[in-house]
Design a protein around this motif. Sequence first.
Motif, short mmCIF file in Angstrom:
data_model
loop_
_atom_site.label_atom_id
_atom_site.label_comp_id
_atom_site.label_asym_id
_atom_site.label_seq_id
_atom_site.Cartn_x
_atom_site.Cartn_y
_atom_site.Cartn_z
N SER A 1 -11.48 -7.75 -45.28
CA SER A 1 -10.33 -8.29 -46.02
C SER A 1 -9.18 -7.30 -46.06
O SER A 1 -8.01 -7.70 -46.02
CB SER A 1 -10.75 -8.68 -47.45
N SER A 2 -9.49 -6.02 -46.08
CA SER A 2 -8.43 -5.00 -46.12
C SER A 2 -7.74 -4.85 -44.77
O SER A 2 -6.54 -4.57 -44.70
CB SER A 2 -9.01 -3.65 -46.55
N ASN A 3 -8.51 -5.01 -43.71
CA ASN A 3 -7.97 -4.81 -42.37
C ASN A 3 -7.44 -6.09 -41.72
O ASN A 3 -6.99 -6.07 -40.58
CB ASN A 3 -9.04 -4.20 -41.46
N GLY A 4 -7.54 -7.21 -42.43
CA GLY A 4 -7.07 -8.46 -41.86
C GLY A 4 -7.93 -8.95 -40.71
O GLY A 4 -7.45 -9.67 -39.83
N ASP A 5 -9.23 -8.59 -40.72
CA ASP A 5 -10.14 -8.97 -39.64
C ASP A 5 -10.72 -10.35 -39.95
O ASP A 5 -11.77 -10.48 -40.59
CB ASP A 5 -11.25 -7.92 -39.52
N PHE B 1 -6.50 -14.99 -47.17
CA PHE B 1 -6.61 -13.57 -46.84
C PHE B 1 -5.66 -13.18 -45.71
O PHE B 1 -5.10 -12.08 -45.72
CB PHE B 1 -8.06 -13.21 -46.49
N TYR C 1 -2.73 -10.38 -46.18
CA TYR C 1 -2.65 -9.22 -45.28
C TYR C 1 -1.24 -9.09 -44.70
O TYR C 1 -0.70 -7.99 -44.59
CB TYR C 1 -3.68 -9.35 -44.17
N ARG C 2 -0.63 -10.22 -44.35
CA ARG C 2 0.72 -10.17 -43.77
C ARG C 2 1.75 -9.71 -44.80
O ARG C 2 2.69 -8.99 -44.48
CB ARG C 2 1.10 -11.55 -43.22
N THR D 1 1.60 -5.04 -46.78
CA THR D 1 1.31 -4.06 -45.73
C THR D 1 1.85 -2.67 -46.05
O THR D 1 1.85 -1.79 -45.21
CB THR D 1 1.92 -4.53 -44.39
N PRO E 1 -2.60 0.89 -47.51
CA PRO E 1 -3.94 0.31 -47.41
C PRO E 1 -4.61 0.20 -48.77
O PRO E 1 -4.32 0.97 -49.69
CB PRO E 1 -4.67 1.31 -46.50
N GLU F 1 -5.72 -2.05 -54.88
CA GLU F 1 -5.25 -2.93 -53.82
C GLU F 1 -3.84 -2.55 -53.34
O GLU F 1 -3.19 -1.66 -53.88
CB GLU F 1 -5.28 -4.38 -54.31
N ARG F 2 -3.37 -3.26 -52.31
CA ARG F 2 -2.10 -2.91 -51.67
C ARG F 2 -0.90 -3.02 -52.60
O ARG F 2 0.10 -2.35 -52.40
CB ARG F 2 -1.87 -3.81 -50.44
#
Length: 300
Positions: free
Chosen positions: A181-185, A224, A228-229, A232, A235, A254-255
Amino acid sequence: MPSPDATVDLFEAQRPRLQRLAYRMLGSMAEAEDMVQDAWLRWQAADRAQVREPAAYLTRIVTRLCLDAMTSARARRETYFGSWLPEPMVEPEDEDMRFDELTLTLMLALERLSPLERAAFLLHDVFGVPLDEVATTLERDGAAVRQLAARARKRVRDDRPRFKVAREEGDRIARAFFLASSNGDMAALRALLAQDVVIMSDGGGKAHAFPNAIAGLDRVLRLFAGLYRKLTRQPAVLIRPVWIDGLPGYVSRERDDALQTTALDIRDGRIVAIYITRNPDKLVRIAGLAGTGAAVPPLH
């Protein structure tokens, strides 16, 4: 009559259990502490020579105080902004110190019960109080209490996990979820989430959160991806993996620089529910962690 020191010792021996009961009744540790403090004042004023079983007597007081408090607590939740989640309570790492098997998911199921049903279920099924003593506490006859407990048991049965998640497996999935979720995967997230996954976020109107539950794999993935978008700048930071009310999860920064806890309901190796708490009023006990490396304070 017990000496003043013995009176204090008798109460303090019961305090952890009374606090757990009040928290399970109300979903708020701050309110639970208020109930226990009120019970202490009543204990001091009581004719203790007439109290044959201090544990039962104090349990009765705290239960009745909580039943009185639940009316106003439920009224507040009706006007609560967005999704309401119980205050996150972190379990101690020592397995022998863990107190019951009531998960966050089950606590939410208890919200569907009447106050008397909730009290009967907690006292008898969770805290092991005999039904005759539950009847005395609730001022109902034995048959009525058996019906209350049976109805409650039936209503929460579907929310009980069929199999407990192993500690190592829960920790592994929680870490994998944080990273994905943090890396946008999105591919990794898709592999972790169940088709009917539900996500709830409690900001209480004081921190950014989505007001309604979001259900379904595709909708959750879009959520999610969008987060992420948008976020940014920096992190997310994993402060510490923890277990929250029986569910694996973590504390993170969180971000958007908000502190949050995330708890994951895992069944058959997939995440079926995600519970995110961002309301700062519910994170007071955990806020000292941020940037300190200190241990998360457990519910003893």
